[in-house]
Write a protein that holds these residues in place. Structure first.
Motif, PDB file in Angstrom:
ATOM      1  N   CYS A 280       0.839  -1.192   0.000  1.00  0.00           N
ATOM      2  CA  CYS A 280       0.000   0.000   0.000  1.00  0.00           C
ATOM      3  C   CYS A 280       0.879   1.247   0.000  1.00  0.00           C
ATOM      4  CB  CYS A 280      -0.896   0.019   1.238  1.00  0.00           C
ATOM      5  SG  CYS A 280      -2.075  -1.337   1.318  1.00  0.00           S
TER       6      CYS A 280
ATOM      7  N   SER B 226       0.840   5.734  -1.501  1.00  0.00           N
ATOM      8  CA  SER B 226       0.274   6.700  -2.431  1.00  0.00           C
ATOM      9  C   SER B 226       0.754   6.394  -3.845  1.00  0.00           C
ATOM     10  CB  SER B 226       0.675   8.125  -2.034  1.00  0.00           C
ATOM     11  OG  SER B 226       0.259   9.030  -3.034  1.00  0.00           O
TER      12      SER B 226
ATOM     13  N   GLN C 292      -0.115   7.921  -6.453  1.00  0.00           N
ATOM     14  CA  GLN C 292       0.117   9.170  -7.165  1.00  0.00           C
ATOM     15  C   GLN C 292       1.484   9.770  -6.821  1.00  0.00           C
ATOM     16  OE1 GLN C 292      -2.675   8.526  -5.511  1.00  0.00           O
ATOM     17  NE2 GLN C 292      -4.387   8.708  -6.957  1.00  0.00           N
ATOM     18  N   GLN C 293       1.880   9.735  -5.541  1.00  0.00           N
ATOM     19  CA  GLN C 293       3.075  10.446  -5.096  1.00  0.00           C
ATOM     20  C   GLN C 293       4.302   9.552  -4.914  1.00  0.00           C
ATOM     21  OE1 GLN C 293       2.244  12.873  -1.645  1.00  0.00           O
ATOM     22  NE2 GLN C 293       0.173  13.355  -2.354  1.00  0.00           N
ATOM     23  N   SER C 294       4.113   8.270  -4.688  1.00  0.00           N
ATOM     24  CA  SER C 294       5.242   7.406  -4.307  1.00  0.00           C
ATOM     25  C   SER C 294       5.354   6.155  -5.167  1.00  0.00           C
ATOM     26  CB  SER C 294       5.100   7.007  -2.826  1.00  0.00           C
ATOM     27  OG  SER C 294       4.953   8.126  -2.006  1.00  0.00           O
TER      28      SER C 294
ATOM     29  N   ASN D  30      -6.627  11.979  -9.978  1.00  0.00           N
ATOM     30  CA  ASN D  30      -6.675  11.721  -8.542  1.00  0.00           C
ATOM     31  C   ASN D  30      -6.862  10.240  -8.219  1.00  0.00           C
ATOM     32  OD1 ASN D  30      -6.382  14.420  -7.820  1.00  0.00           O
ATOM     33  ND2 ASN D  30      -8.582  14.804  -7.958  1.00  0.00           N
TER      34      ASN D  30
ATOM     35  N   ASN E 230       5.968   4.114   2.773  1.00  0.00           N
ATOM     36  CA  ASN E 230       5.751   5.509   3.190  1.00  0.00           C
ATOM     37  C   ASN E 230       7.064   6.280   3.244  1.00  0.00           C
ATOM     38  OD1 ASN E 230       6.493   3.882   5.473  1.00  0.00           O
ATOM     39  ND2 ASN E 230       5.833   5.510   6.846  1.00  0.00           N
TER      40      ASN E 230
ATOM     41  N   GLY F  12      -0.468   8.843   3.587  1.00  0.00           N
ATOM     42  CA  GLY F  12      -1.548   9.594   2.963  1.00  0.00           C
ATOM     43  C   GLY F  12      -2.913   9.237   3.514  1.00  0.00           C
ATOM     44  N   SER F  13      -3.889  10.077   3.214  1.00  0.00           N
ATOM     45  CA  SER F  13      -5.246   9.879   3.731  1.00  0.00           C
ATOM     46  C   SER F  13      -5.848   8.566   3.231  1.00  0.00           C
ATOM     47  CB  SER F  13      -6.138  11.059   3.337  1.00  0.00           C
ATOM     48  OG  SER F  13      -6.166  11.225   1.916  1.00  0.00           O
ATOM     49  N   GLY F  14      -5.553   8.200   1.976  1.00  0.00           N
ATOM     50  CA  GLY F  14      -6.073   6.938   1.448  1.00  0.00           C
ATOM     51  C   GLY F  14      -5.519   5.738   2.195  1.00  0.00           C
ATOM     52  N   THR F  15      -4.242   5.798   2.560  1.00  0.00           N
ATOM     53  CA  THR F  15      -3.618   4.710   3.308  1.00  0.00           C
ATOM     54  C   THR F  15      -4.149   4.666   4.731  1.00  0.00           C
ATOM     55  OG1 THR F  15      -1.621   4.908   1.957  1.00  0.00           O
ATOM     56  CG2 THR F  15      -1.431   3.699   4.017  1.00  0.00           C
TER      57      THR F  15
END
Length: 280
Positions: free
Chosen positions: A137, A139, A141-143, A177, A214, A220-223
């Motif tokens: 798990c 992000s 988008q970012q990671s 997104n 991470n 992130g909020s999704g995680t």
């Protein structure tokens, strides 16, 4: 398994303490279990906590980064609510994650140890291949680059990554997104994001562990949303780095067990990511 890490095994009759060294194990002590078969509840948690407090004899730091605690034997037979209460109590009292290994996974470790070095010590199998299956798990988008590195690290040990099965992005969703991967179908409507999220989280049930990538400690909020599901399932959770910004601490571990590599060397460098992608 990282060099210098302390590994503890509460077995059927004894508790053993080892130090990971050069891909192998150095036995530090082996003692009779510090509790009887009839001990339960807070009394059992106290005995486990007292033993773990004594681990400071073997290492300057005893925490969920430097120390792994595994349990089999009579502890496998605890009813789920009692097992969860024990895990929670040990975590609150010691900061350690008390990993009660299921019978099937224990058998896998024993078979791995026997095939690799003729040993009947479960930990000998565990240090050679810690997970049969895992979910990663983080992000997307970012990671994504770091997630790629984490997946590659797991697969190098023979671990099957159940989700995501691929990290090749559908071109239509790149930069949005809610990115999708090549094996996923496109969204029917905005509510369809839940279906994809649920399929990913449902794979937690079949995984030996959920690895949260991470970088920099960010979660992130999704995680964070997914962490609640992991906790409800009583799933083993491992962060690649110390989590930051999580308001409620919960039983988890920090750092994958890559053999003989300190945490800072295990972070995936962009050049390695590009090399892996180019080699596909």
């Amino acid at each position: 398994m990282s060099d210098g890490r302390i590994l503890v095994h509460f077995g059927p009759q004894h508790v053993s303490v080892h130090r990971a060294r050069g891909g192998g194990l150095q036995v530090l002590t082996r003692e009779r279990l510090p509790f009887g078969a009839g001990l339960a509840g807070e009394a059992l948690a106290e005995r486990v906590g007292e033993f773990c407090a004594g681990l400071k004899e073997y290492a300057e730091a005893i925490d969920n980064k430097t120390t792994r605690v595994h349990a089999t034997g009579v502890l496998q037979r605890l009813p789920q609510p009692e097992a969860a209460a024990l895990v929670n109590s040990v975590y609150v009292d010691t900061g350690l994650y008390f990993n009660i290994v299921g019978p099937e996974l224990e058998r896998f470790y024993l078979d791995t140890a026997l095939a690799a070095c003729g040993s009947t010590d479960m930990l000998e199998g565990l240090v050679r291949r810690e997970f049969r299956t895992a979910v990663v798990c983080g992000s997307f988008q970012q990671s994504l680059g770091d997630i790629e590195g984490t997946i590659a690290q797991l697969r190098e040990t023979g671990t099957e990554v159940l989700s995501p099965r691929s990290t090749r992005i559908k071109p239509e969703t790149e930069g949005t997104n809610f990115i999708l991967f090549d094996y996923q179908d496109l969204l029917k409507n905005p509510r369809d994001t839940w279906r994809h999220k649920y399929v990913h989280m449902d794979a937690f049930r079949r995984a030996d562990a959920v690895v949260v990538c991470n970088p920099g400690g960010r979660v992130g909020s999704g995680t964070v949303f997914e962490l609640g599901f992991m906790s409800a399932l009583g799933k083993r959770v491992i962060f690649t780095e110390e989590p930051q910004g999580v308001s409620v601490s919960f039983p988890c571990e920090v750092g994958l067990g890559a053999c003989a590599q300190p945490a800072e060397d295990r972070r995936t460098h962009p050049s390695r990511i590009h090399a892996r992608i180019a080699s596909r």
